[in-house]
Design a protein around this motif. Structure first.
Motif, PDB file in Angstrom:
ATOM      1  N   ALA A 130       0.711  -1.153   0.039  1.00  0.00           N
ATOM      2  CA  ALA A 130       0.023   0.032   0.023  1.00  0.00           C
ATOM      3  C   ALA A 130       0.588   1.413   0.012  1.00  0.00           C
ATOM      4  N   ASP A 131       0.678   2.112   1.094  1.00  0.00           N
ATOM      5  CA  ASP A 131       1.474   3.533   0.966  1.00  0.00           C
ATOM      6  C   ASP A 131       2.696   3.174   1.865  1.00  0.00           C
ATOM      7  N   LEU A 132       2.966   2.087   2.327  1.00  0.00           N
ATOM      8  CA  LEU A 132       4.248   1.906   3.121  1.00  0.00           C
ATOM      9  C   LEU A 132       5.287   1.543   2.224  1.00  0.00           C
ATOM     10  N   GLU A 133       6.583   2.107   2.783  1.00  0.00           N
ATOM     11  CA  GLU A 133       7.768   1.740   1.781  1.00  0.00           C
ATOM     12  C   GLU A 133       8.726   1.547   2.692  1.00  0.00           C
ATOM     13  N   VAL A 134       9.859   0.606   2.652  1.00  0.00           N
ATOM     14  CA  VAL A 134      10.996   0.176   3.351  1.00  0.00           C
ATOM     15  C   VAL A 134      12.110   0.178   2.684  1.00  0.00           C
ATOM     16  N   ASP A 135      12.949   1.178   2.710  1.00  0.00           N
ATOM     17  CA  ASP A 135      14.418   1.321   1.885  1.00  0.00           C
ATOM     18  C   ASP A 135      15.287   0.672   2.964  1.00  0.00           C
ATOM     19  N   ARG A 216      -0.667 -11.203   9.566  1.00  0.00           N
ATOM     20  CA  ARG A 216      -0.653 -11.173   8.274  1.00  0.00           C
ATOM     21  C   ARG A 216      -0.564  -9.684   7.999  1.00  0.00           C
ATOM     22  N   LEU A 217       0.356  -9.235   7.067  1.00  0.00           N
ATOM     23  CA  LEU A 217       0.721  -7.993   6.587  1.00  0.00           C
ATOM     24  C   LEU A 217      -0.094  -7.791   5.558  1.00  0.00           C
ATOM     25  N   ALA A 218      -1.138  -6.820   5.262  1.00  0.00           N
ATOM     26  CA  ALA A 218      -1.670  -6.706   3.931  1.00  0.00           C
ATOM     27  C   ALA A 218      -2.620  -5.536   3.896  1.00  0.00           C
ATOM     28  N   GLU A 219      -3.036  -4.961   2.747  1.00  0.00           N
ATOM     29  CA  GLU A 219      -3.682  -3.763   2.756  1.00  0.00           C
ATOM     30  C   GLU A 219      -5.057  -3.912   3.361  1.00  0.00           C
ATOM     31  N   GLN A 220      -5.866  -5.123   2.960  1.00  0.00           N
ATOM     32  CA  GLN A 220      -7.008  -5.437   3.858  1.00  0.00           C
ATOM     33  C   GLN A 220      -6.842  -7.018   4.232  1.00  0.00           C
ATOM     34  N   LEU A 221      -7.586  -7.335   5.273  1.00  0.00           N
ATOM     35  CA  LEU A 221      -7.553  -8.738   5.906  1.00  0.00           C
ATOM     36  C   LEU A 221      -8.684  -9.576   5.388  1.00  0.00           C
ATOM     37  N   ASP A 222      -8.358 -10.536   4.655  1.00  0.00           N
ATOM     38  CA  ASP A 222      -9.328 -11.516   3.931  1.00  0.00           C
ATOM     39  C   ASP A 222      -9.983 -12.302   5.068  1.00  0.00           C
ATOM     40  N   ARG A 223     -11.268 -12.020   5.419  1.00  0.00           N
ATOM     41  CA  ARG A 223     -11.828 -12.562   6.490  1.00  0.00           C
ATOM     42  C   ARG A 223     -12.180 -13.962   6.108  1.00  0.00           C
ATOM     43  N   SER A 224     -11.999 -14.231   4.757  1.00  0.00           N
ATOM     44  CA  SER A 224     -12.620 -15.695   4.178  1.00  0.00           C
ATOM     45  C   SER A 224     -11.548 -16.661   4.302  1.00  0.00           C
ATOM     46  N   ARG A 225     -10.116 -16.389   4.627  1.00  0.00           N
ATOM     47  CA  ARG A 225      -9.080 -17.396   4.818  1.00  0.00           C
ATOM     48  C   ARG A 225      -9.240 -17.876   5.978  1.00  0.00           C
TER      49      ARG A 225
END
Length: 225
Positions: A130-135, A216-225
């Motif tokens: 998403a809008d997170l960036e690690v250099d 889990r690192l994700a933009e949105q959490l998939d609740r179906s998993r």
């Protein structure tokens, strides 16, 4: 980056391990080859610092055996054996670099850093979600362009989560990859770092808890998993 230090002399092992930790490495230590083999079987290392003369004898045949089995982590050999033939023998058996005792600790740290960097060449310089960036080169973290101040442990956990983005990462896995053998295993210490990360990353949330499994690192959490 995680480093394995194999050195049988207690004082030198303690001093060298402390120097590597001060330089930002996670360090596991072994005083003999059997212990080193156990650690190598359980963990991936960015570099191994290997004393050539251990209680069981010369460690070069053991290193050569690992290479023949396809093991590829970079190895820096430490030794009091300093002739040209000694060094050539080390390289022939699979060493990537050679440092003669006594050595300067800053030089050892720089050699380890160089070996680890070369081994990780294929790792992306930037990790994003998403809008997170690690250099990774600068060890800088930005969210929506804003520079964040993370502790080394928060950065290590965040990096591991980013490298496994959209996957569930258990507490045990985070502990094995982001803490060294001196740390006391505890779910609380992992959760404390995760809590700090969430607070600093702000919203919308990127680090999600998967009940009974981990994070889990994700933009949105998939609740179906």
């Amino acid at each position: 980056m995680r480093v394995l230090l194999v050195e049988d002399e207690p004082d030198l092992r303690a001093i060298t391990g402390a120097g590597l930790r001060d330089a930002g490495f996670f360090v596991d230590q072994a005083a003999d080859w059997p212990t080193a083999e156990e650690l190598l079987a359980r963990n991936d290392y960015a570099c191994v610092v290997l004393d050539r003369l251990l209680p069981h004898g010369d460690s070069l045949p053991d290193l050569q055996d690992l290479r023949r089995r396809g093991w590829s982590a970079p190895v820096l050999c430490l030794t009091a054996l300093h002739t040209l033939d000694d060094r050539l023998t080390g390289f022939e058996h699979g060493a990537d670099d050679y440092l003669v005792k006594p050595f300067a600790l800053p030089e050892l740290v720089m050699r380890v850093r160089s070996l680890a960097r070369r081994a990780r060449r294929r790792t992306p310089v930037f990790l994003r979600c998403a809008d997170l960036e690690v250099d990774l080169a600068r060890r800088e973290v930005r969210r929506a362009g804003v520079l964040l101040s993370l502790t080394p442990k928060e950065l290590a956990v965040l990096r591991h989560l980013l490298e496994h983005a959209d996957e569930v990462v258990g507490k045990g896995e985070l502990f094995r990859h982001c803490w060294d053998e001196l740390a006391e295993p505890s779910s609380n210490v992992v959760e404390a770092v995760i809590a700090g990360l969430r607070r600093k990353l702000g919203g919308p949330p990127l680090v999600h808890t998967v009940r009974g499994q981990g994070f889990r690192l994700a933009e949105q959490l998939d609740r179906s998993r």
